[in-house]
Motif scaffolding. Structure first.
Motif, PDB file in Angstrom:
ATOM      1  N   TRP A 233      -4.929   9.295  -6.407  1.00 33.30           N
ATOM      2  CA  TRP A 233      -6.364   9.112  -7.503  1.00 33.30           C
ATOM      3  C   TRP A 233      -5.583  10.753  -8.200  1.00 33.30           C
ATOM      4  CZ3 TRP A 233      -8.558  14.461  -7.725  1.00 33.30           C
ATOM      5  CH2 TRP A 233      -9.655  14.092  -7.852  1.00 33.30           C
ATOM      6  N   LEU A 234      -5.059  11.289  -6.842  1.00 29.67           N
ATOM      7  CA  LEU A 234      -3.943  12.683  -7.895  1.00 29.67           C
ATOM      8  C   LEU A 234      -3.404  12.254  -8.806  1.00 29.67           C
ATOM      9  CD1 LEU A 234      -3.135  14.728  -4.676  1.00 29.67           C
ATOM     10  CD2 LEU A 234      -5.021  14.974  -6.027  1.00 29.67           C
ATOM     11  N   ALA A 235      -2.740  11.377  -8.496  1.00 34.25           N
ATOM     12  CA  ALA A 235      -1.801  10.480 -10.084  1.00 34.25           C
ATOM     13  C   ALA A 235      -2.692  10.098 -11.228  1.00 34.25           C
ATOM     14  CB  ALA A 235      -1.106   9.308  -9.285  1.00 34.25           C
ATOM     15  N   ALA A 236      -3.943   9.797 -10.872  1.00 33.49           N
ATOM     16  CA  ALA A 236      -4.403   9.541 -12.305  1.00 33.49           C
ATOM     17  C   ALA A 236      -5.494  10.040 -13.499  1.00 33.49           C
ATOM     18  CB  ALA A 236      -5.319   8.140 -11.755  1.00 33.49           C
ATOM     19  N   TRP A 237      -5.426  11.445 -11.695  1.00 38.77           N
ATOM     20  CA  TRP A 237      -5.889  12.380 -12.546  1.00 38.77           C
ATOM     21  C   TRP A 237      -7.586  12.406 -13.397  1.00 38.77           C
ATOM     22  CZ3 TRP A 237      -5.994  16.493  -8.884  1.00 38.77           C
ATOM     23  CH2 TRP A 237      -6.734  17.760  -9.733  1.00 38.77           C
ATOM     24  N   PRO A 238      -8.299  11.623 -12.657  1.00 40.11           N
ATOM     25  CA  PRO A 238      -9.670  11.100 -13.592  1.00 40.11           C
ATOM     26  C   PRO A 238      -9.734  12.101 -14.051  1.00 40.11           C
ATOM     27  CG  PRO A 238      -9.927  10.911 -10.904  1.00 40.11           C
ATOM     28  CD  PRO A 238      -8.796  11.335 -11.406  1.00 40.11           C
ATOM     29  N   LEU A 239     -10.365  13.603 -13.635  1.00 40.82           N
ATOM     30  CA  LEU A 239      -9.907  14.885 -14.217  1.00 40.82           C
ATOM     31  C   LEU A 239     -10.075  15.331 -15.301  1.00 40.82           C
ATOM     32  CD1 LEU A 239     -10.251  17.149 -10.868  1.00 40.82           C
ATOM     33  CD2 LEU A 239     -11.751  16.069 -11.994  1.00 40.82           C
ATOM     34  N   ALA A 240      -9.002  14.699 -16.130  1.00 38.39           N
ATOM     35  CA  ALA A 240      -8.271  15.015 -17.419  1.00 38.39           C
ATOM     36  C   ALA A 240      -9.897  14.015 -18.330  1.00 38.39           C
ATOM     37  CB  ALA A 240      -6.494  14.554 -17.616  1.00 38.39           C
ATOM     38  N   ARG A 241      -9.456  15.089 -19.508  1.00 36.43           N
ATOM     39  CA  ARG A 241     -10.119  14.181 -20.528  1.00 36.43           C
ATOM     40  C   ARG A 241      -9.080  13.709 -22.046  1.00 36.43           C
ATOM     41  NH1 ARG A 241     -14.063  17.135 -23.243  1.00 36.43           N
ATOM     42  NH2 ARG A 241     -14.617  15.363 -24.644  1.00 36.43           N
ATOM     43  N   PHE A 242      -7.930  14.446 -21.811  1.00 36.25           N
ATOM     44  CA  PHE A 242      -6.623  15.064 -22.324  1.00 36.25           C
ATOM     45  C   PHE A 242      -5.455  14.277 -22.047  1.00 36.25           C
ATOM     46  CE2 PHE A 242     -10.091  16.302 -24.939  1.00 36.25           C
ATOM     47  CZ  PHE A 242     -11.047  15.995 -26.057  1.00 36.25           C
TER      48      PHE A 242
END
Length: 173
Positions: free
Chosen positions: A109-118
């Motif tokens: 999840w940290l690697a994917a970092w879904p919080l980022a939009r761009f």
């Protein structure tokens, strides 16, 4: 828990076990789904390189990129996939597999970092939900399966719990 609920939990446990074992087998043999044959671990490929080298968002991107292809990371990742998958299929050690699986999934999840939009290049990340996504849901499922003793139905959970060492070390259930 009702008989029906325990059977549903058992099906979910087996399905989750197959999720982890499929990832292990695909990366080991290069079955042509997420991993091409020439990139298989048995053919000299790295199970972590493709995913971690492609991380381009979030505060941990540089760290994740630096881990890509490291032999120790490959071995740890593959051992985790195999161990978690086997434990889930057999219905044993669900507390340990839930803890290990949650750590693995939270790192992903940290690697994917879904919080980022761009992305760093300014392109959309295509994150469908900034917080609740598959890694988090899978971690919650693992925790639930351990909490409800899902290995007792259609698994070896009861036998495992009766082993002397496990009986004296409840965290191994």
């Amino acid at each position: 828990m009702t008989t029906t609920a325990s059977k549903i939990a058992a099906v979910l446990r087996i399905a989750m076990g197959l999720v982890f074992l499929w990832a292990f087998l695909d990366k080991l043999f290069g079955l042509g789904y997420a991993t091409a044959s020439e990139s298989a671990w048995l053919n000299g490929g790295s199970p972590t390189e493709g995913y971690l080298s492609g991380v381009d968002v979030g505060p941990f991107a540089a760290t994740m990129n630096s881990l890509a292809g490291a032999a120790w990371a490959d071995w740890l990742f593959m051992a985790g996939l195999l161990g978690i998958g086997a434990a889930l299929l057999l219905g044993v050690g669900l507390r340990v597999s839930a803890a290990a699986g949650t750590v693995m999934l939270m790192l992903m999840w940290l690697a994917a970092w879904p919080l980022a939009r761009f992305t760093e290049a300014g392109e959309l990340t295509r994150s469908t939900n900034p917080i609740i996504e598959d890694h988090l849901i899978y971690a919650l499922v693992l925790i639930l399966l351990a909490a409800v003793y899902a290995g007792n139905t259609w698994g070896l959970g009861r036998r495992w719990a009766g082993v002397g060492f496990v009986r004296h070390n409840h965290w191994l259930r």
